[in-house]
Scaffold this motif. Structure first.
Motif, PDB file in Angstrom:
ATOM      1  N   LYS A  21       0.818  -1.216   0.000  1.00  0.00           N
ATOM      2  CA  LYS A  21       0.000   0.000   0.000  1.00  0.00           C
ATOM      3  C   LYS A  21       0.854   1.269   0.000  1.00  0.00           C
ATOM      4  O   LYS A  21       0.729   2.108  -0.886  1.00  0.00           O
ATOM      5  N   THR A  22       1.711   1.406   0.997  1.00  0.00           N
ATOM      6  CA  THR A  22       2.436   2.661   1.169  1.00  0.00           C
ATOM      7  C   THR A  22       3.371   2.961   0.014  1.00  0.00           C
ATOM      8  O   THR A  22       3.426   4.088  -0.481  1.00  0.00           O
ATOM      9  N   THR A  23       4.079   1.951  -0.445  1.00  0.00           N
ATOM     10  CA  THR A  23       5.061   2.220  -1.496  1.00  0.00           C
ATOM     11  C   THR A  23       4.427   2.290  -2.890  1.00  0.00           C
ATOM     12  O   THR A  23       4.926   3.011  -3.746  1.00  0.00           O
ATOM     13  N   ILE A  42      -4.401   9.029   3.344  1.00  0.00           N
ATOM     14  CA  ILE A  42      -4.192   8.905   4.785  1.00  0.00           C
ATOM     15  C   ILE A  42      -3.709   7.486   5.038  1.00  0.00           C
ATOM     16  O   ILE A  42      -4.480   6.531   4.901  1.00  0.00           O
ATOM     17  N   ASP A  43      -2.442   7.346   5.387  1.00  0.00           N
ATOM     18  CA  ASP A  43      -1.868   6.013   5.545  1.00  0.00           C
ATOM     19  C   ASP A  43      -1.956   5.576   7.005  1.00  0.00           C
ATOM     20  O   ASP A  43      -2.015   6.409   7.915  1.00  0.00           O
ATOM     21  N   GLU A  44      -1.942   4.286   7.226  1.00  0.00           N
ATOM     22  CA  GLU A  44      -1.954   3.717   8.583  1.00  0.00           C
ATOM     23  C   GLU A  44      -3.140   4.256   9.388  1.00  0.00           C
ATOM     24  O   GLU A  44      -3.005   4.582  10.561  1.00  0.00           O
ATOM     25  N   ALA A  45      -4.288   4.320   8.738  1.00  0.00           N
ATOM     26  CA  ALA A  45      -5.455   4.893   9.417  1.00  0.00           C
ATOM     27  C   ALA A  45      -5.878   4.039  10.608  1.00  0.00           C
ATOM     28  O   ALA A  45      -6.503   4.542  11.539  1.00  0.00           O
ATOM     29  N   GLU A  70       5.231  -3.820  13.339  1.00  0.00           N
ATOM     30  CA  GLU A  70       3.893  -4.418  13.372  1.00  0.00           C
ATOM     31  C   GLU A  70       3.138  -4.116  12.082  1.00  0.00           C
ATOM     32  O   GLU A  70       2.613  -5.005  11.445  1.00  0.00           O
ATOM     33  N   THR A  71       3.085  -2.843  11.696  1.00  0.00           N
ATOM     34  CA  THR A  71       2.425  -2.517  10.434  1.00  0.00           C
ATOM     35  C   THR A  71       3.187  -1.533   9.546  1.00  0.00           C
ATOM     36  O   THR A  71       2.955  -1.512   8.350  1.00  0.00           O
ATOM     37  N   SER A  72       4.073  -0.707  10.123  1.00  0.00           N
ATOM     38  CA  SER A  72       4.698   0.328   9.273  1.00  0.00           C
ATOM     39  C   SER A  72       5.744  -0.239   8.323  1.00  0.00           C
ATOM     40  O   SER A  72       5.852   0.194   7.189  1.00  0.00           O
ATOM     41  N   LEU A  73       6.552  -1.165   8.795  1.00  0.00           N
ATOM     42  CA  LEU A  73       7.628  -1.702   7.963  1.00  0.00           C
ATOM     43  C   LEU A  73       7.490  -3.223   7.860  1.00  0.00           C
ATOM     44  O   LEU A  73       7.177  -3.883   8.841  1.00  0.00           O
TER      45      LEU A  73
HETATM   46 MG    MG Z   1       2.290   0.766   4.954  1.00  0.00          MG
END
Ligand code: MG
Ligand code: ADP
Length: 777
Positions: free
Chosen positions: A44-46, A133-136, A397-400
């Motif tokens: 998602k993020t990248t 909006i990431d990591e909502a 946990e979820t960011s990386l």
């Molecule tokens: Mg992400």
């Protein structure tokens, strides 16, 4: 057109989200709002910013991406720029004190706080075509407020035919808060779920829950490495110190061949030496200092009455939980430096295992404050024949997403921000994670093949003690703070604000009243006589004072005290006081250690004599119990905060250490919002001067306008039968019953006619705690 490196393109094609590119781009084109849910690591993020870039959304305007963590904003902008073969000018980031955005920026990663600030100056966010909006799912207060604001901004932009698109991205947790809330989005936004291949993960419970979870995690990792087949290990702990401690033990147990043993060791020993040891700060504090190096410089005070301050020297005594345990000998974990003598069974056994050397363990740390270079080591190939072991905080946990993990060791713990009820001071505390978080962590083991998750807690604990979901921060924070913060952002109708999870309405109203009383909010003047009465109660607005108060990270009455203190250079005292008031039972009220009653009585009288001498005379005495707290903190720190000192003077040791920690945190937070304060912490705070005492009293009273009591003359009481119970009593504005000065109050002998108090509590009668004298005008 984007030209990507071949290697990068191959890696991208393996990401499950790539299959959904067309569907996502179409959904964005056809809907104002889209919710995108996908397992951590699905891309998602990248990838989503790249999809939208290639779909043309960055041609005239910007693509904005918000992250709740500063580190994610920095590292993700970097990764996306690399993948796209663009420059930092084009894919940039902006965090509070730092950034590299330029006129050619096309994709901008930022913290949610930065975007909120931009809304203050450009409500319609005209320079953006899309906001992601990431990591909502993290549900920070800022994320929630942003989503609420954007739910209104998006239709406004549509009306002006300059549509703004909103993409809310979340790990697959509870998206209903965004989709099923009609006040938020009248038309429920579509949800795209990115299916990623998830292999089964076998969960192994511990029979009992160990106290020493750090040691247990280390032992579990040793066992896995020695006995189980290939596959990376990921260990979840709560903070940087714990990461380093496990790292060191693992490196010692499984020395890698490529790293000469002696060399690695001497480096580590050096690091652990007390003088070199970095203070344990929370990740957020570290960020504060890291991103605002100015804070490290000490400020020269004009007045020679105030002590010189130095954050660096103060921090040598680490104010950490771990350090506390060490000082009190609470567990046998030992200092990093103690490891040399530590006869850990596993370590000895490991040395004895033949061939342990043949399977090196490639141990890497991962926490928010790690430099981006070091962080990206976890993405690099593991040395031939070695097993990867990443020791991480919940950044993982979820960011990386770390590749190749097959075994997860979950301590079940997380460091969370907690708010003290009355003062609103926030502090980080280690607590149990939520069940949802535990499942997220377990999921990290099933990305490449079937995996295993070792939970260092029992299934009973999981069921009975862990919340199902972590509660959104906005519902954990005192409502007054939320209200004031939003008013300061000119959201006037807070009661009607479309929160994803709204705070209680009644509480919002009560908070509004208190804020008006404190002068943080004001009602517009009533209409002139003869004019039509407005149909609804007019909305309150923030005052200049309120705006200043909103900057301080404590609840309103204490924020007001801090604002006023800034004007008089009283901040170190007020910070000390607010910290002391945030901790329960600083001054002991029962000499419980005393064997017999006589001894107890004697001890109590010694404590009170001392407290009265701390209170002094004149303005200092009028400051009363607040003065005692300030002096107690200063004196305890002066003595090195030893158990003996605390026992002797009736102070609670743990409370004193807690106060020390809070002073550091509070000081850092204040420096973050008011850099010009350049505040430091001198633990051995010298007592305030007579003049400062007078000012401090005014400051205190300004924060307690509704906490004032008047001494009652029993003759005032109409019913003679009631008179005896009013003997020596006070009447406060909001309570019918008589209230009394506590026997531990230094103002009990003086019994001033008017007093202000911090709180009222009930035992056999109602007592006021934390009393300061008010002089009648
Ligand atoms: Mg992400
Ligand atoms: P999500 O946001 O859905 O959790 P990401 O977009 O963060 O997923 O990650 C997608 C993939 O990119 C993951 O497999 C992750 O390991 C990889 N990745 C992320 N950052 C880097 C990096 N700096 N170097 C190499 N791979 C990375």
């Amino acid at each position: 057109p984007v030209v990507r490196d071949r290697e990068i393109q191959e890696a991208r094609l393996k990401l499950p989200i790539l299959a959904e590119e067309q569907q996502i781009v179409e959904a964005v084109r056809e809907n104002p709002v889209l919710v995108l849910a996908g397992e951590t690591g699905s891309g998602k993020t990248t990838q989503v910013p790249q999809f939208l870039y290639e779909a043309g959304y960055a041609r005239e305007q910007l693509i904005g991406v918000t992250e709740p963590r500063r580190v994610a904003a920095v590292s993700m902008s970097r990764r996306v720029r690399q993948e796209m073969g663009l420059t930092a000018d084009q894919v940039s980031y902006q965090i509070r004190f730092e950034g590299n955005t330029t006129d050619s920026t096309r994709i901008k990663f930022m913290t949610d706080g930065v975007l909120l600030k931009e809304i203050e100056t450009d409500f319609l966010l005209n320079k953006y075509s899309v906001i992601i909006i990431d990591e909502a799912h993290e549900r920070s207060v800022y994320t929630d407020i942003l989503i609420g604001l954007l739910s209104r901004i998006v239709p406004l932009r549509n009306k002006r035919h300059r549509p703004l698109k909103l993409v809310i991205m979340s790990a697959t947790l509870r998206v209903e808060d965004f989709t099923a809330n009609r006040r938020l989005f009248k038309v429920p936004p579509p949800v795209i779920k990115v299916e990623s291949r998830q292999f089964p993960v076998t969960v192994h419970w511990s029979k009992r829950t160990p106290d020493d979870y750090v040691g247990e995690a280390y032992r579990k990792a040793c066992k896995i490495h020695r006995t189980l087949p290939d596959g990376g290990i990921l260990i979840f702990v709560t903070g940087q110190n714990e990461v380093n401690s496990i790292m060191q033990r693992l490196k010692k147990t499984f020395p890698s061949k490529t790293q000469p043993k002696g060399d690695a060791k001497s480096k580590e020993v050096q690091k652990a030496a007390p003088a070199e040891k970095k203070p344990e700060l929370t990740e957020e504090e570290e960020e504060a200092i890291f991103f605002n190096p100015k804070l490290k410089k000490q400020k020269k005070h004009k007045s020679n009455e105030l002590p010189e301050v130095n954050l660096d020297s103060y921090a040598i005594e680490p104010p950490s939980e771990e350090a506390e345990d060490l000082l009190e000998g609470a567990d046998g974990e030992g200092d990093d430096g103690d490891l040399e003598e530590d006869g850990d069974e596993d370590e000895r056994a490991a040395a004895a295992v033949p061939g342990a050397d043949r399977h090196p363990l490639h141990v890497l740390p991962l926490y928010a404050m790690l430099s981006t270079e070091k962080q990206s080591q976890v993405f690099e190939p593991v040395p031939e024949g070695a097993r990867l072991c990443v020791v991480a905080t919940n950044v993982a946990e979820t960011s990386l997403t770390i590749p190749g993990i097959k075994y997860v060791i979950d301590t079940g713990k997380v460091k969370q921000k907690l708010y003290e009820k009355t003062t609103g001071v926030s502090a980080f505390q280690v607590m149990w994670e939520s069940q949802a978080a535990a499942n997220q962590r377990a999921g990290r083991a099933g990305r490449v093949a079937p995996g295993h998750c070792y939970r260092l807690f029992s299934s009973a604990l999981f069921n009975d003690e862990m919340e199902r979901f972590a509660r959104p921060e906005i519902q954990r924070k005192p409502v007054e703070d939320v209200l004031l913060q939003m008013k300061a952002m000119h959201v006037d109708r807070v009661v009607n604000f479309p929160f994803p999870s709204p705070p209680d309405r009644e509480q919002l109203r009560a908070a509004e009243e208190r804020l008006v009383q404190l002068g943080a909010l004001e009602r517009p003047p009533p209409p002139p006589p003869g004019a039509d009465k407005p149909s609804a109660e007019p909305e309150t607005r923030v005052t200049d004072l309120g705006r200043a108060m909103a900057c301080f990270p404590v609840s309103a009455r204490f924020a007001k005290m801090l604002v006023l203190s800034e004007q008089h250079e009283l901040l170190p005292f007020t910070v000390c006081l607010v910290a002391a008031l945030s901790v329960q039972e600083v001054l002991l009220e029962n000499p419980v250690t005393a064997e017999d009653k006589e001894h107890a009585k004697q001890l109590w009288s010694e404590w009170m004599t001392l407290r009265r001498s701390w209170a002094g005379t004149g303005n200092s005495l009028l400051l009363g119990d607040a003065m005692v707290l300030i002096r107690a903190v200063g004196a305890a720190e002066y003595s090195g905060c030893t158990p003996e000192f605390c026992r002797r003077y009736g102070l609670r040791l743990k409370a004193m250490r807690e106060i020390r920690k809070l002073r550091v945190q509070l000081t850092n937070q204040i420096n973050l919002v008011v850099p010009s304060a350049a505040l430091g912490v001198d633990p051995r705070l010298a007592p305030p001067s007579e003049a400062q005492c007078r000012l401090l009293r005014q400051v205190l009273l300004a924060g307690l306008p509704d906490h004032v009591a008047r001494r009652v003359d029993p003759q005032e009481i109409n019913n003679p039968e009631d008179r005896p119970k009013w003997k020596g009593a006070y009447r406060c504005t909001s309570i019918e019953e008589p209230v009394f000065l506590h026997r531990g109050s230094v103002l009990r002998k003086e019994a001033p006619q008017y007093v202000a108090y911090q709180e009222i509590y009930e035992t056999n009668k109602l007592y006021m705690r934390g009393v300061t004298a008010v002089e009648p005008e």
